[in-house]
Design a protein around this motif. Sequence first.
Motif, PDB file in Angstrom:
ATOM      1  N   SER A 154       0.987  -1.172   0.239  1.00 50.66           N
ATOM      2  CA  SER A 154      -0.161   0.317   0.164  1.00 50.66           C
ATOM      3  C   SER A 154       1.256   1.079  -0.255  1.00 50.66           C
ATOM      4  O   SER A 154       1.995   0.944   0.431  1.00 50.66           O
ATOM      5  N   PRO A 155       0.241   1.966  -0.600  1.00 51.55           N
ATOM      6  CA  PRO A 155       1.164   3.437  -0.470  1.00 51.55           C
ATOM      7  C   PRO A 155       1.400   4.253   1.344  1.00 51.55           C
ATOM      8  O   PRO A 155       2.651   4.166   1.297  1.00 51.55           O
TER       9      PRO A 155
ATOM     10  N   ASP B 123     -10.002  -1.600  -6.498  1.00 48.28           N
ATOM     11  CA  ASP B 123      -8.540  -0.824  -5.606  1.00 48.28           C
ATOM     12  C   ASP B 123      -7.229  -2.179  -5.687  1.00 48.28           C
ATOM     13  O   ASP B 123      -7.580  -3.872  -6.405  1.00 48.28           O
TER      14      ASP B 123
ATOM     15  N   CYS C 274      -2.083   4.443  -6.450  1.00 48.24           N
ATOM     16  CA  CYS C 274      -2.209   2.990  -5.285  1.00 48.24           C
ATOM     17  C   CYS C 274      -1.296   2.047  -4.868  1.00 48.24           C
ATOM     18  O   CYS C 274      -3.166   1.423  -4.864  1.00 48.24           O
TER      19      CYS C 274
END
Length: 597
Positions: free
Chosen positions: A375-376, A522, A393
Amino acid sequence: MSTPMIVNRLEGDMPKIGIRPVIDGRRGGIRESLEEPTMNLALACARFLSENLRHANGLPVECVVADTTIGGVREAASTAEKFRREGVGLTITVTPSWCYPLETIDTDPWMPKAIWGFNGTERPGAVYLAAALAAHNQKGLPTFSIYGRDVQDIGDDSIPEDVQAKLLNFAKAGLAVATIRGKSYLSMGTVSMGIAGCIVDEGFFQNYLGMRNEYVDMTEFIRRMERGIYDKEEYERALAWTKENCKEGEDINPPERRRTAEQKVEDWETVVKMALIARDLMVGNPKLAEMGYGEEAEGRNAIAAGFQGQRAWTDHLPTGDFMEAILSSSFDWNGIREPYMLATENDNLNAVSMLLGHQLTNGAQIFADVRTYWSPEAVERVTGKKLEGRAACGVIHLINSGPASLDGTGQQSLNGQPAMKPFWEISEEEVQKCLDAAAWCSAKDFFPSGGFSTDFTTRGGMPLTMARINLIHEIGPVLQIAEGYSVELPEDVHDVLDRRSDPTWPTTWFVPRLTGTGAFKDVYTVMNNWGSNHCAVSYGHVGPQLITLASMLRIPVNMHNVPEEDIFRPSVWSAFGANDVTGADYRACAAFGPLYK
Ligand SMILES: C[C@H](O)[C@@H](O)[C@@H](O)C(=O)CO
Ligand SMILES: [Mn+2]
């Protein structure tokens, strides 16, 4: 530049495409008026396909046009007989006019089939298309419908772009179905580390793919190495080439675990022999017959294979990573050639995923663990840096020791962009760039008995498609697909993340194209829905082609990010639920069952 080696290494001629010009059989004027436009349409179709398609092994695609137009069952039967003699593996029926469906359709249950109903109104070609499809649907012979969007004039034998796209999609998938039929999957070893994808389900191969299963114990490598059952001249050439082109990278093992210089020399000799022996086991080698090893010279007619490696082999002998990586690449000491579909850990479901991807794209494949979703927030926590651009993202870390082809470095280029190309389009310079972009690092702790793994990072900006076939209880095989891109992370970010994993292995940072819904809500959800530890990665966005191919094999697609308008399946699928495309796919595959059962 050396001429790429184009050979059909496996038994049997390559499948041809049968073109069936169908016509209104009424003589006395009607049939006569249609003979020329109908045959011209068929010839135009044959010309177009032969000019725009090649087999994955580089050989040209041949089309066989029926001797006559087909106006009735005798001509349909004589065409089927001609196609059988000629080795036709799929058929395309073309017509600009009304004809008699049950008397003229192709009724071969194994033959992928499409009908191009010319959109012209002087004669009702589309009416035949609809009626013929209805016949196919009633008879349980799913058929692809091709109907151009814009009206053409009778006698116009040009092929509109939308028709071209469907012809190519259908033909390439149909060629894949016909090419793999009758070929072997070779298991070298058995199940690796309890990975279920390594269980060879013969029912899957036989009933869905029409393939056979072959097995050889890994001790066969020992026998052939110890008794010298490999081409010695080629071995010397291969070893010299390897020393010249496969440079060792950092040995990150602690000093007490490092192989000595002498051991590493031996390890290179062993892993090069392993590569020769694995190839010979797959496709045979006439040189072995000259040496008195007639049976070994035959090989196992394997269009795909897997090497168990872990752990029975790698706990005692050098890892198979070099063998897997170099055979999966589009080049070796003999020059530029078709890549072999060789899976590590004998994950045969991933080998088939690689095989389908290769048959559709003609390119080499990247075999990878779907290892980590970053994840970022996690990246910022461990590196202090924000992910940017396409990676903003989050990214998926694809990495596995072994058969990530060196083509996966992304050092080949198409229109100035990184690519993995058909081997016959790769230049010597690009081969060298791929080799130079990979370091061969001493195998680390997982592999206590030496060998060399490939360390490279895929160049960013490559359109890629991840795919995987999973076997599900009570359903059978399902296919999942994720189109996306490789991305390049800033070196300081890559290094931190890579070092946390296995820095001696090949990395592809992958970002799926998101749709905002379902499995593609996502990046995290894509990984969270991946059905196995592995994936096969092809160059390009080939989801539509994989979906077409899966429908021919009756394998439902449980996950994909392909726009609905790009989905091309047999027309009867809509009868299983035109407003529920995914559910319809499952219902249709279940209703029709495996192609060869
Ligand atoms: C070397 C390791 O055992 C890897 O082979 C392992 O993490 C896998 O790749 C599992 O698929
Ligand atoms: Mn793995």
